[in-house]
Design a protein around this motif. Structure first.
Motif, PDB file in Angstrom:
ATOM      1  N   LEU A  55       0.819  -1.214   0.000  1.00 29.78           N
ATOM      2  CA  LEU A  55       0.000   0.000   0.000  1.00 29.78           C
ATOM      3  C   LEU A  55       0.849   1.260   0.000  1.00 29.78           C
ATOM      4  CD1 LEU A  55      -2.694   1.508   0.197  1.00 29.78           C
ATOM      5  CD2 LEU A  55      -2.579   1.200   2.693  1.00 29.78           C
ATOM      6  N   GLU A  56       1.840   1.319   0.877  1.00 28.40           N
ATOM      7  CA  GLU A  56       2.645   2.538   0.983  1.00 28.40           C
ATOM      8  C   GLU A  56       3.366   2.836  -0.325  1.00 28.40           C
ATOM      9  OE1 GLU A  56       2.611   4.663   3.436  1.00 28.40           O
ATOM     10  OE2 GLU A  56       1.217   3.437   4.595  1.00 28.40           O
ATOM     11  N   GLU A  57       3.878   1.784  -0.979  1.00 31.26           N
ATOM     12  CA  GLU A  57       4.566   1.983  -2.248  1.00 31.26           C
ATOM     13  C   GLU A  57       3.611   2.501  -3.325  1.00 31.26           C
ATOM     14  OE1 GLU A  57       6.989  -1.118  -0.024  1.00 31.26           O
ATOM     15  OE2 GLU A  57       4.896  -0.483  -0.198  1.00 31.26           O
ATOM     16  N   HIS A  58       2.397   1.985  -3.329  1.00 30.89           N
ATOM     17  CA  HIS A  58       1.407   2.465  -4.301  1.00 30.89           C
ATOM     18  C   HIS A  58       1.056   3.933  -4.035  1.00 30.89           C
ATOM     19  CE1 HIS A  58       0.247  -0.900  -6.853  1.00 30.89           C
ATOM     20  NE2 HIS A  58       0.332  -1.703  -5.811  1.00 30.89           N
ATOM     21  N   LEU A  59       0.872   4.293  -2.788  1.00 33.60           N
ATOM     22  CA  LEU A  59       0.537   5.684  -2.470  1.00 33.60           C
ATOM     23  C   LEU A  59       1.713   6.611  -2.744  1.00 33.60           C
ATOM     24  CD1 LEU A  59      -1.617   5.282   0.767  1.00 33.60           C
ATOM     25  CD2 LEU A  59      -2.365   5.465  -1.619  1.00 33.60           C
ATOM     26  N   ASP A  60       2.933   6.112  -2.549  1.00 32.43           N
ATOM     27  CA  ASP A  60       4.121   6.903  -2.917  1.00 32.43           C
ATOM     28  C   ASP A  60       4.078   7.242  -4.402  1.00 32.43           C
ATOM     29  OD1 ASP A  60       5.213   6.912  -0.377  1.00 32.43           O
ATOM     30  OD2 ASP A  60       6.573   5.224  -0.762  1.00 32.43           O
ATOM     31  N   ARG A  61       3.788   6.222  -5.225  1.00 28.99           N
ATOM     32  CA  ARG A  61       3.767   6.438  -6.675  1.00 28.99           C
ATOM     33  C   ARG A  61       2.639   7.374  -7.077  1.00 28.99           C
ATOM     34  NH1 ARG A  61       3.421   1.376 -10.817  1.00 28.99           N
ATOM     35  NH2 ARG A  61       1.305   1.290  -9.948  1.00 28.99           N
ATOM     36  N   LEU A  62       1.485   7.234  -6.444  1.00 24.72           N
ATOM     37  CA  LEU A  62       0.369   8.132  -6.731  1.00 24.72           C
ATOM     38  C   LEU A  62       0.767   9.580  -6.460  1.00 24.72           C
ATOM     39  CD1 LEU A  62      -2.851   8.008  -7.361  1.00 24.72           C
ATOM     40  CD2 LEU A  62      -3.044   8.516  -4.925  1.00 24.72           C
ATOM     41  N   GLU A  63       1.397   9.808  -5.319  1.00 25.94           N
ATOM     42  CA  GLU A  63       1.785  11.167  -4.954  1.00 25.94           C
ATOM     43  C   GLU A  63       2.886  11.695  -5.865  1.00 25.94           C
ATOM     44  OE1 GLU A  63       2.748  10.874  -0.821  1.00 25.94           O
ATOM     45  OE2 GLU A  63       0.688  10.363  -0.244  1.00 25.94           O
ATOM     46  N   ARG A  64       3.850  10.858  -6.223  1.00 24.53           N
ATOM     47  CA  ARG A  64       4.902  11.297  -7.157  1.00 24.53           C
ATOM     48  C   ARG A  64       4.299  11.695  -8.496  1.00 24.53           C
ATOM     49  NH1 ARG A  64       7.703   6.688  -5.402  1.00 24.53           N
ATOM     50  NH2 ARG A  64       7.306   5.637  -7.397  1.00 24.53           N
ATOM     51  N   SER A  65       3.351  10.902  -8.974  1.00 25.03           N
ATOM     52  CA  SER A  65       2.717  11.192 -10.256  1.00 25.03           C
ATOM     53  C   SER A  65       1.935  12.488 -10.197  1.00 25.03           C
ATOM     54  CB  SER A  65       1.793  10.032 -10.655  1.00 25.03           C
ATOM     55  OG  SER A  65       2.526   8.838 -10.846  1.00 25.03           O
ATOM     56  N   ALA A  66       1.188  12.705  -9.107  1.00 19.13           N
ATOM     57  CA  ALA A  66       0.418  13.942  -8.971  1.00 19.13           C
ATOM     58  C   ALA A  66       1.337  15.161  -8.897  1.00 19.13           C
ATOM     59  CB  ALA A  66      -0.469  13.864  -7.729  1.00 19.13           C
ATOM     60  N   ARG A  67       2.458  15.013  -8.204  1.00 21.56           N
ATOM     61  CA  ARG A  67       3.405  16.135  -8.140  1.00 21.56           C
ATOM     62  C   ARG A  67       4.029  16.403  -9.502  1.00 21.56           C
ATOM     63  NH1 ARG A  67       4.885  13.803  -3.093  1.00 21.56           N
ATOM     64  NH2 ARG A  67       6.672  12.770  -4.057  1.00 21.56           N
ATOM     65  N   ALA A  68       4.331  15.326 -10.245  1.00 17.43           N
ATOM     66  CA  ALA A  68       4.920  15.498 -11.579  1.00 17.43           C
ATOM     67  C   ALA A  68       3.971  16.235 -12.506  1.00 17.43           C
ATOM     68  CB  ALA A  68       5.295  14.141 -12.165  1.00 17.43           C
ATOM     69  N   LEU A  69       2.653  16.078 -12.271  1.00 19.36           N
ATOM     70  CA  LEU A  69       1.657  16.773 -13.082  1.00 19.36           C
ATOM     71  C   LEU A  69       1.250  18.111 -12.465  1.00 19.36           C
ATOM     72  CD1 LEU A  69      -0.666  13.816 -14.171  1.00 19.36           C
ATOM     73  CD2 LEU A  69       1.066  14.996 -15.522  1.00 19.36           C
ATOM     74  N   SER A  70       1.974  18.519 -11.423  1.00 21.92           N
ATOM     75  CA  SER A  70       1.747  19.824 -10.783  1.00 21.92           C
ATOM     76  C   SER A  70       0.330  19.987 -10.246  1.00 21.92           C
ATOM     77  CB  SER A  70       2.078  20.973 -11.755  1.00 21.92           C
ATOM     78  OG  SER A  70       3.432  20.939 -12.140  1.00 21.92           O
ATOM     79  N   PHE A  71      -0.219  18.917  -9.650  1.00 18.35           N
ATOM     80  CA  PHE A  71      -1.501  19.060  -8.973  1.00 18.35           C
ATOM     81  C   PHE A  71      -1.343  20.096  -7.866  1.00 18.35           C
ATOM     82  CE2 PHE A  71      -4.267  15.059  -9.729  1.00 18.35           C
ATOM     83  CZ  PHE A  71      -3.961  15.073 -11.086  1.00 18.35           C
ATOM     84  N   ALA A  72      -2.257  21.028  -7.807  1.00 12.65           N
ATOM     85  CA  ALA A  72      -2.178  22.084  -6.796  1.00 12.65           C
ATOM     86  C   ALA A  72      -2.437  21.546  -5.399  1.00 12.65           C
ATOM     87  CB  ALA A  72      -3.171  23.201  -7.116  1.00 12.65           C
ATOM     88  N   GLU A  73      -3.167  20.448  -5.312  1.00 13.20           N
ATOM     89  CA  GLU A  73      -3.524  19.883  -4.011  1.00 13.20           C
ATOM     90  C   GLU A  73      -3.535  18.367  -4.111  1.00 13.20           C
ATOM     91  OE1 GLU A  73      -7.425  19.775  -1.062  1.00 13.20           O
ATOM     92  OE2 GLU A  73      -7.163  21.454  -2.453  1.00 13.20           O
ATOM     93  N   ILE A  74      -2.942  17.714  -3.124  1.00 12.63           N
ATOM     94  CA  ILE A  74      -2.942  16.255  -3.030  1.00 12.63           C
ATOM     95  C   ILE A  74      -3.457  15.892  -1.640  1.00 12.63           C
ATOM     96  CG2 ILE A  74      -1.560  14.141  -3.136  1.00 12.63           C
ATOM     97  CD1 ILE A  74       0.496  15.719  -4.795  1.00 12.63           C
ATOM     98  N   PRO A  75      -4.481  15.064  -1.528  1.00 15.08           N
ATOM     99  CA  PRO A  75      -4.991  14.710  -0.199  1.00 15.08           C
ATOM    100  C   PRO A  75      -3.904  14.079   0.666  1.00 15.08           C
ATOM    101  CG  PRO A  75      -6.496  13.973  -1.924  1.00 15.08           C
ATOM    102  CD  PRO A  75      -5.235  14.408  -2.607  1.00 15.08           C
ATOM    103  N   PRO A  76      -3.919  14.351   1.957  1.00 15.61           N
ATOM    104  CA  PRO A  76      -2.955  13.698   2.862  1.00 15.61           C
ATOM    105  C   PRO A  76      -3.099  12.182   2.797  1.00 15.61           C
ATOM    106  CG  PRO A  76      -4.163  15.443   3.997  1.00 15.61           C
ATOM    107  CD  PRO A  76      -4.836  15.245   2.667  1.00 15.61           C
TER     108      PRO A  76
END
Length: 320
Positions: A55-76
């Motif tokens: 789970l943690e690895e999947h959420l890490d990748r989700l957050e990295r991808s959202a940051r790479a796409l410059s999402f203004a907000e990512i849920p905690p």
């Protein structure tokens, strides 16, 4: 290989940005970025005996991808986990479940691709289904697709985005050819992955897999590499040509939705004899794939009925 409707999913409860709603009534706005331009990131998760694999690895990748796409907000992360728990509890799910977790850039104030039009935060979708591994127990047949995977300078595959047209076009090719999936090459002619999974080949007593150039950083792929290190099996990440693939003694695919699956034929060339196909263990063969199946949760467990090894499941929290 065509997935079938599971009657157990008839009355699924879907989670859309915290709202739990019946599948027949679920929906997102036509102004949502996922609708407007496939502007979203996603993860596929599997629930085994109350725990989510890596789970943690999947959420890490989700957050990295959202940051790479410059999402203004990512849920905690705590919020993401809580919404997953709420969805599983609402559906009374504990095992044999696949979860598609999608985070879009959110709704736009008017249609258009400009991210500045997104002013109300992201949309989070949690879709949990009763779903067994999707690949046939007899192994997979592949064709080599004419569709190429783009290099990082066009679209970096490490961004786990929701625009899957490149893969869908390859899957259409496979369907038309009567194959299960399509092996995709990069623009240099080296193996990227299939339209849905990473690939490993066996040669000289070890394993080889593609470099992360035109394929994403696979979670199950990384697990196989970790297991190889622990089991003292040589595993290299390298450029693989079709000559390497055609000449391999074994080939298998890895992914969350399908777990591990042997490739038995590619371009109508027989790859592995029937007795070496996964799940066909009457003669107890000992290919490298069999050793992997004994170590990866869900894969060996789904064959023998055993509980997956807890040391290979990274979710520390018990899910309903």
């Amino acid at each position: 290989m065509l997935q079938q409707f599971n009657p157990k999913n008839r009355d699924l409860i879907v989670n859309i940005t915290g709202q739990l709603i019946h599948r027949d009534k679920a929906g997102i706005s036509p102004f949502d970025s996922a609708v407007q331009g496939g502007d979203a990131v996603w993860e596929g998760l599997r629930l085994y005996n109350g725990r989510i694999f890596k789970l943690e690895e999947h959420l890490d990748r989700l957050e990295r991808s959202a940051r790479a796409l410059s999402f203004a907000e990512i849920p905690p992360r705590e919020k993401l986990i809580e919404e997953i728990k709420r969805t599983l509890a609402a559906n009374k799910m504990r095992d044999g479940v696949h979860i598609r977790l999608t985070l879009t850039r959110g709704m736009k104030i008017t249609s258009g691709m400009d991210p500045r039009l997104n002013q109300s935060g992201p949309t989070l979708i949690v879709l949990a289904e009763h779903k067994a591994p999707v690949y046939a127990k007899t192994g997979l047949t592949l064709i080599v697709s004419k569709i190429r995977r783009p290099p990082p300078e066009i679209l970096d595959a490490r961004i786990h985005h929701a625009n899957l047209l490149n893969s869908i076009l390859a899957k259409i090719e496979a369907n038309n050819a009567g194959a299960d999936d399509a092996l995709m090459l990069d623009t240099r002619g080296f193996v990227a992955e299939t339209n849905a999974t990473h690939v490993f080949i066996a040669r000289n007593g070890g394993l080889a897999t593609s470099r992360v150039v035109a394929c994403p950083e696979g979670i199950t792929r990384a697990t196989i590499i970790e297991i190889c290190a622990a089991e003292k099996i040589r595993c290299v990440e390298t450029d693989l040509s079709l000559v390497d693939v055609y000449g391999a003694s074994e080939m298998f695919c890895t992914g969350t939705m399908g777990e591990l699956a042997a490739v038995t034929k590619i371009d109508n060339r027989r790859r592995i004899t029937a007795r070496h196909a996964i799940f066909a263990f009457e003669t107890k063969p000992d290919p490298i794939l069999f050793r992997m199946l004994q170590s990866v949760p869900g894969s060996a467990g789904s064959i023998s009925g055993d509980t997956p090894r807890p040391d290979k499941i990274s979710s520390p929290a018990e899910f309903p």
